[in-house]
Design a protein around this motif. Structure first.
Motif, PDB file in Angstrom:
ATOM      1  N   SER A 155     -14.516   0.589  -5.380  1.00 26.45           N
ATOM      2  CA  SER A 155     -13.134   0.891  -5.020  1.00 26.45           C
ATOM      3  C   SER A 155     -12.535   2.047  -5.819  1.00 26.45           C
ATOM      4  CB  SER A 155     -12.251  -0.351  -5.174  1.00 26.45           C
ATOM      5  OG  SER A 155     -12.260  -0.800  -6.510  1.00 26.45           O
ATOM      6  N   LEU A 196     -11.455  -8.025   2.566  1.00 25.52           N
ATOM      7  CA  LEU A 196     -11.759  -6.904   1.671  1.00 25.52           C
ATOM      8  C   LEU A 196     -12.842  -7.278   0.666  1.00 25.52           C
ATOM      9  CD1 LEU A 196     -11.242  -4.085   0.529  1.00 25.52           C
ATOM     10  CD2 LEU A 196      -9.289  -5.050  -0.728  1.00 25.52           C
ATOM     11  N   HIS A 199     -11.377   0.263   7.292  1.00 31.63           N
ATOM     12  CA  HIS A 199     -11.552  -1.165   7.548  1.00 31.63           C
ATOM     13  C   HIS A 199     -10.197  -1.866   7.589  1.00 31.63           C
ATOM     14  CE1 HIS A 199     -15.856  -2.130   7.588  1.00 31.63           C
ATOM     15  NE2 HIS A 199     -16.033  -1.217   6.648  1.00 31.63           N
ATOM     16  N   MET A 200      -9.298  -1.502   6.676  1.00 29.21           N
ATOM     17  CA  MET A 200      -7.984  -2.130   6.607  1.00 29.21           C
ATOM     18  C   MET A 200      -7.204  -1.892   7.896  1.00 29.21           C
ATOM     19  SD  MET A 200      -4.949  -1.771   3.739  1.00 29.21           S
ATOM     20  CE  MET A 200      -5.060  -0.004   3.685  1.00 29.21           C
ATOM     21  N   TYR A 255       0.873  -1.174   0.000  1.00 25.66           N
ATOM     22  CA  TYR A 255       0.000   0.000   0.000  1.00 25.66           C
ATOM     23  C   TYR A 255       0.911   1.225   0.000  1.00 25.66           C
ATOM     24  CZ  TYR A 255      -4.357   2.446   1.166  1.00 25.66           C
ATOM     25  OH  TYR A 255      -5.471   3.236   1.147  1.00 25.66           O
ATOM     26  N   TRP A 257      -6.459 -10.210   5.073  1.00 28.38           N
ATOM     27  CA  TRP A 257      -7.091  -8.914   4.826  1.00 28.38           C
ATOM     28  C   TRP A 257      -7.725  -8.894   3.443  1.00 28.38           C
ATOM     29  CZ3 TRP A 257      -9.843  -4.981   5.420  1.00 28.38           C
ATOM     30  CH2 TRP A 257      -9.893  -3.987   4.461  1.00 28.38           C
ATOM     31  N   TRP A 270      -1.719 -10.411   5.468  1.00 24.46           N
ATOM     32  CA  TRP A 270      -2.177  -9.583   4.346  1.00 24.46           C
ATOM     33  C   TRP A 270      -3.176 -10.362   3.496  1.00 24.46           C
ATOM     34  CZ3 TRP A 270      -2.666  -4.762   3.270  1.00 24.46           C
ATOM     35  CH2 TRP A 270      -2.949  -4.361   1.974  1.00 24.46           C
ATOM     36  N   LEU A 293      -6.148  -4.911  10.341  1.00 20.90           N
ATOM     37  CA  LEU A 293      -4.729  -5.232  10.497  1.00 20.90           C
ATOM     38  C   LEU A 293      -4.171  -4.861  11.864  1.00 20.90           C
ATOM     39  CD1 LEU A 293      -3.385  -4.092   7.005  1.00 20.90           C
ATOM     40  CD2 LEU A 293      -3.896  -6.432   7.752  1.00 20.90           C
ATOM     41  N   ILE A 312       2.424  -1.407   7.321  1.00 19.55           N
ATOM     42  CA  ILE A 312       1.951  -2.753   6.988  1.00 19.55           C
ATOM     43  C   ILE A 312       3.144  -3.659   6.687  1.00 19.55           C
ATOM     44  CG2 ILE A 312       0.658  -4.129   5.309  1.00 19.55           C
ATOM     45  CD1 ILE A 312      -1.206  -1.603   5.037  1.00 19.55           C
ATOM     46  N   ILE A 362     -12.694   1.901   2.971  1.00 20.68           N
ATOM     47  CA  ILE A 362     -11.910   0.673   2.857  1.00 20.68           C
ATOM     48  C   ILE A 362     -10.635   0.787   3.684  1.00 20.68           C
ATOM     49  CG2 ILE A 362     -10.493  -0.689   1.260  1.00 20.68           C
ATOM     50  CD1 ILE A 362     -12.755  -0.191  -0.848  1.00 20.68           C
ATOM     51  N   GLU A 363      -9.981   1.944   3.620  1.00 20.67           N
ATOM     52  CA  GLU A 363      -8.757   2.135   4.391  1.00 20.67           C
ATOM     53  C   GLU A 363      -9.033   2.045   5.892  1.00 20.67           C
ATOM     54  OE1 GLU A 363      -5.804   5.771   5.044  1.00 20.67           O
ATOM     55  OE2 GLU A 363      -5.605   4.900   3.030  1.00 20.67           O
TER      56      GLU A 363
END
Length: 90
Positions: A57, A46, A69-70, A22, A42, A39, A74, A30, A66-67
């Motif tokens: 997206s 996703l 959630h990421m 990313y 994830w 990953w 993580l 990350i 989304i970010e």
């Protein structure tokens, strides 16, 4: 020789990623703290998030969600990271 990291997702030492997955500082975080397996977990989550929340997206507002959630998934930060409401694994 592969590198190992103390994976924030798995909670164990595991094989690290080959490169940051990313952009920017988050990508570096990350890379330094998430294993390849973490990953991959994830990426599976996703798909669920995009499908269940019907996110696009390519939409900047959806990218921001989304970010969040990421980061939640993580690193267990913020209010995101759990499976979408109403989602039940079969």
């Amino acid at each position: 020789m592969s590198r190992t990291v103390k994976c924030a997702v798995l909670g164990i030492e595991a094989e690290g990623l080959d490169k940051p997955p990313y952009p920017g500082e988050l990508g570096r975080k990350i890379y330094e703290n998430v294993s390849a397996e973490g990953w991959n977990q994830w990426l599976q989550r996703l798909v669920t998030i995009i499908n269940e929340e019907q996110l696009n997206s390519a939409d900047p507002a959806c990218q921001e969600r989304i970010e969040k959630h990421m980061v939640g998934f993580l690193f267990r930060e913020g209010d995101y990271g759990h499976a979408p409401a109403g989602f039940h694994r079969r």
